[in-house]
Write a protein that holds these residues in place. Structure first.
Motif, PDB file in Angstrom:
ATOM      1  N   THR A 275       5.420   4.708   9.900  1.00  0.00           N
ATOM      2  CA  THR A 275       4.017   5.111  10.007  1.00  0.00           C
ATOM      3  C   THR A 275       3.333   4.765  11.330  1.00  0.00           C
ATOM      4  O   THR A 275       2.420   5.479  11.721  1.00  0.00           O
ATOM      5  CB  THR A 275       3.192   4.485   8.871  1.00  0.00           C
ATOM      6  OG1 THR A 275       3.504   3.107   8.794  1.00  0.00           O
ATOM      7  CG2 THR A 275       3.480   5.150   7.553  1.00  0.00           C
TER       8      THR A 275
ATOM      9  N   VAL B  81       0.255  10.984   7.954  1.00  0.00           N
ATOM     10  CA  VAL B  81       0.779  11.338   9.272  1.00  0.00           C
ATOM     11  C   VAL B  81       0.989  12.842   9.392  1.00  0.00           C
ATOM     12  O   VAL B  81       0.636  13.455  10.393  1.00  0.00           O
ATOM     13  CB  VAL B  81       2.091  10.562   9.551  1.00  0.00           C
ATOM     14  CG1 VAL B  81       2.667  10.962  10.885  1.00  0.00           C
ATOM     15  CG2 VAL B  81       1.823   9.074   9.508  1.00  0.00           C
TER      16      VAL B  81
ATOM     17  N   TYR C 187       3.489   8.485   5.180  1.00  0.00           N
ATOM     18  CA  TYR C 187       3.938   9.397   6.233  1.00  0.00           C
ATOM     19  C   TYR C 187       3.642  10.841   5.849  1.00  0.00           C
ATOM     20  O   TYR C 187       3.071  11.604   6.631  1.00  0.00           O
ATOM     21  CB  TYR C 187       5.437   9.203   6.488  1.00  0.00           C
ATOM     22  CG  TYR C 187       6.006  10.172   7.482  1.00  0.00           C
ATOM     23  CD1 TYR C 187       5.809   9.974   8.839  1.00  0.00           C
ATOM     24  CD2 TYR C 187       6.723  11.286   7.064  1.00  0.00           C
ATOM     25  CE1 TYR C 187       6.318  10.874   9.756  1.00  0.00           C
ATOM     26  CE2 TYR C 187       7.234  12.182   7.979  1.00  0.00           C
ATOM     27  CZ  TYR C 187       7.026  11.968   9.320  1.00  0.00           C
ATOM     28  OH  TYR C 187       7.521  12.858  10.229  1.00  0.00           O
TER      29      TYR C 187
ATOM     30  N   PHE D 240       1.149   9.444  14.070  1.00  0.00           N
ATOM     31  CA  PHE D 240       1.403   8.010  13.926  1.00  0.00           C
ATOM     32  C   PHE D 240       0.200   7.210  14.398  1.00  0.00           C
ATOM     33  O   PHE D 240      -0.372   7.523  15.443  1.00  0.00           O
ATOM     34  CB  PHE D 240       2.622   7.594  14.743  1.00  0.00           C
ATOM     35  CG  PHE D 240       3.903   8.137  14.218  1.00  0.00           C
ATOM     36  CD1 PHE D 240       4.473   7.604  13.080  1.00  0.00           C
ATOM     37  CD2 PHE D 240       4.549   9.169  14.863  1.00  0.00           C
ATOM     38  CE1 PHE D 240       5.666   8.097  12.585  1.00  0.00           C
ATOM     39  CE2 PHE D 240       5.744   9.666  14.365  1.00  0.00           C
ATOM     40  CZ  PHE D 240       6.296   9.136  13.229  1.00  0.00           C
TER      41      PHE D 240
END
Lengths: 379, 336
Positions: free
Chosen positions: A303, A216, A212, A223
């Protein structure tokens, strides 16, 4: 069955048997249970049952539930059985029998959840799963829809894509690492093996958190199914590495030496001799890795985002997958959503069982067909 | 391991023999030299690269979490490890992992107290008591249990096990709550104890399979010696098998503990979120590090996210240390 048991028990002196029966001695089976042993146990259990009833229904001022009654019965059976055996066979045998009962019941307690889990998930899931469950999405399903409306096509597609990408990354990397550990065994081997061992229990949520923050947020990708696959890759890598290394170690050294003696360089001997010899075991390693991550919820929660709409592109936008679907549905307060979660759980369970059986079938062939001969001795 | 290495060396020697015919004959042993071809050097580099990436990932995880967690550590200071509340995005941020760590520790201890005796019993049963024909099937059953996703155990725990246990727990609280302070509870069900029980289901298979593997390597002749001296089966187990497998049991339990510490979903589904240290383990409410991250993740702002990273980093450090120790112990037990 009963007659053979009786024959086995013959050498024990019995008053009604003629003395010459002992002349031809049948094989003694010291570990076999005799009817007398079973009788002792059944008698103890029966007396403990009555004792439990006496205590809880007649003597104590309060009543207890069925479960607690069974627990009380079990606890009382142990000392009663111990006393009975001690009276007949002495304290050493009594301790041995008591330990047998404890160990067997411990094993039963540890293994019984698996039957209960599989049974419960099957019963609850079958109520929901039909053909539409696999071919529809949740896009048009609201709180007022029936439990059999809607489905998890979007999650199924997400799971397959994410699992596929994770496998494509983790398997070459894992096998390469295993080759390094087993064939080269250079200076990195010891730390790598330790790290791979430690990584098998890396908290899955930490893997999700790492991807993440790295993928991300830092790269601004947002995501996506791909971010989920990367998180799954981290979890899959150690499983594949360790399983593959164990398989490569079993490849006989004489095959390697033969290849090298014929003048092949190391890489050709690994690529054309060692890996093909171990391919069945490697297939098992791959499938074990897939089974390890297919049900992971925590990393994909952080995620892939989660959505109700079908998104076939894993590289952009929110995706869903089956564990996430189950997790999101089960937390709803609507009964229909909870029912659908059980359908998803059943599908997940089936996926895992299929992978497990595949791993067993692939592993059964063994490296180079050697295991068929060894089957009698090994394991 | 040793056998493998010596095989590698014979391979080298075979190669060296083939490559060095024009060496001048001298007294004493010939020097054997194996030069790698360019393609082999490439192969070594690629394979080392694979191992290097595996190592790198774990280092990267540590570094990245630390960098992301730095703002939270700077804000909270040492109080991060002693504060129970979790309010990082407030005007005056106040947050810490104390309650989370306490919950993680309680669930892990409960899980271990259930797992270790059951795992030892199951391992001994499969190895020593089960009929020979059933042994392989039981081992497969343990492996299958290990393959079932934790999410499914968590669902089953939430819908089957916890409602089933609730009356018993209610009864226990009623009977013992007056005398034992830690048995008191206002409401039972979504408690740390129940979360620990469900987590135990996930620890049992991995612990069992490691203990079984180590115990099956107990020297057979010593077992038979114990039986031949007139010992019972239980005597043989306590005098030969369990002392032999002591390190393996510890290592297996520690690997199970690693699982228990990192388990997210069971705690998230079962626990009623409360950031508070309380010794009444049967009472509803609690939090673990992993479930805390999963729950707070979606509401977290900038500092909140950093604080979650800090919590993740502490969990990461704890589990990695425990697993490294466990890996060393198991390796030694298997080598012995």
């Amino acid at each position: 069955m009963a007659t053979t048991r009786a024959l086995d028990a013959k050498p024990a002196p019995k008053p009604d048997q003629p003395a010459d029966a002992a002349r031809q001695v049948p094989r003694r089976r010291p570990r076999a249970w005799r009817w007398a042993d079973i009788g002792e146990f059944a008698g103890s259990a029966a007396s403990a049952l009555l004792l439990t009833w006496l205590i809880f229904d007649r003597l104590l001022p309060f009543r207890i539930q069925g479960v607690a009654f069974v627990v009380g019965w079990y606890v009382l059976t142990l000392p009663v059985y111990w006393l009975v055996v001690r009276d007949g066979h002495g304290p050493v045998a009594a301790k041995d029998r008591l330990a047998t009962v404890l160990i067997a019941s411990g094993a039963a307690l540890a293994l019984s959840p698996i039957f209960l889990v599989v049974g419960y998930v099957t019963v609850r899931g079958l109520a929901v799963v039909d053909f539409g469950f696999l071919t529809e999405t949740m896009e048009l399903t609201g709180p007022l829809s029936e439990a059999t409306d809607g489905g998890l096509l979007h999650s199924l597609v997400g799971t397959l894509e994410q699992l596929g990408i994770a496998t494509l990354i983790a398997v070459p990397l894992g096998v390469l690492t295993a080759v390094y550990l087993s064939e080269i065994a250079g200076p990195l081997a010891r730390p790598t093996r330790l790290v791979a061992d430690a990584m098998t229990a890396l908290p899955s949520i930490v893997a999700g958190l790492f991807i993440y923050s790295l993928v991300v947020i830092r790269t601004g990708w947002g995501f996506s199914g791909f971010a989920g696959s990367l998180a799954l890759t981290i979890l899959m890598l150690p499983t594949v590495t360790i399983a593959a290394e164990q398989v490569l170690r079993v490849v006989p050294g004489s095959l390697r030496e033969a290849a090298l003696a014929l003048g092949s360089p190391y890489w050709r001997s690994v690529l054309l001799v060692v890996l093909p010899t171990a391919r069945a075991g490697l297939a098992t390693a791959v499938i074990l890795g897939m089974a390890r991550v297919v049900g992971e919820t925590a990393p994909v929660l952080l995620t892939v985002g989660g959505t109700n709409i079908l998104n076939t592109n894993p590289f952009s936008d929110y995706q869903d997958n089956i564990p996430l679907f189950v997790f999101n549905q089960i937390r709803s307060s609507k009964q229909t959503f909870v029912d659908r979660a059980w359908g998803g759980a059943l599908l997940l369970l089936i996926l895992v069982l299929v992978l497990f059986v595949l791993a067993r079938l692939a592993g059964g062939a063994g490296p180079g067909g050697r295991s068929r001969r060894r089957k009698g001795t090994a394991k | 391991m040793e056998a493998k290495d010596s095989e590698g060396q014979t391979g080298l020697a075979a190669l060296g023999l083939g490559e060095a015919p024009e060496e001048t004959p001298e007294e004493g042993p010939r020097r054997i030299e194996a030069r790698l071809s360019p393609s082999d050097r490439l192969y070594r580099v690629v394979a080392s690269g694979g191992a290097g990436i595996t190592l790198l990932i774990i280092v990267l995880i540590g570094i990245f979490l630390f960098l992301e967690a730095l703002p939270a550590f700077q804000t909270a200071g040492f109080g991060f490890f002693t504060t129970q509340r979790w309010d990082p995005d407030a005007a005056t941020p106040e947050f810490g992992v104390a309650a989370m760590m306490f919950g993680t520790a309680v669930t892990a201890v409960v899980a271990m107290l259930v797992t270790v005796p059951l795992a030892i019993a199951t391992a001994v049963f499969i190895n020593e008591y089960a009929p020979r024909a059933a042994r392989a099937a039981l081992t497969s059953l343990v492996d299958l249990m290990a393959a079932i996703p934790s999410l499914i155990f968590a669902l089953w725990g939430l819908f089957f096990l916890v409602p089933w246990l609730q009356p018993i727990e209610g009864w226990l609280v009623e009977q013992l709550g007056g005398t034992l302070p830690f048995m008191r509870a206002i409401a039972t069900g979504s408690s740390l104890f129940n979360a620990g029980l469900v987590v135990a289901l996930m620890c049992i298979p991995i612990t069992t399979s490691i203990i079984r593997e180590v115990l099956s390597q107990a020297p057979r002749h010593e077992c038979e010696g114990a039986l031949a001296l007139g010992g019972t089966r239980w005597g043989m187990i306590t005098t030969v098998i369990l002392p032999f497998g002591r390190t393996g049991i510890i290592g297996g339990a520690m690997l199970g503990l690693g699982r228990a510490l990192g388990e997210t979903i069971a705690a998230t589904l079962i626990l009623n979120i409360r950031f508070e240290i309380k010794p009444q383990i049967l009472e509803t409410g609690g939090i673990t590090v992993a479930s805390g991250i999963a729950v707070e993740f979606f509401d977290a702002q900038k500092l909140g996210l950093s604080a979650l990273m800090a919590a993740g980093l502490s969990l990461f450090v704890v589990t990695i240390v425990i697993n490294l120790l466990a890996a060393v112990v198991v390796e030694r037990a298997k080598a012995a």
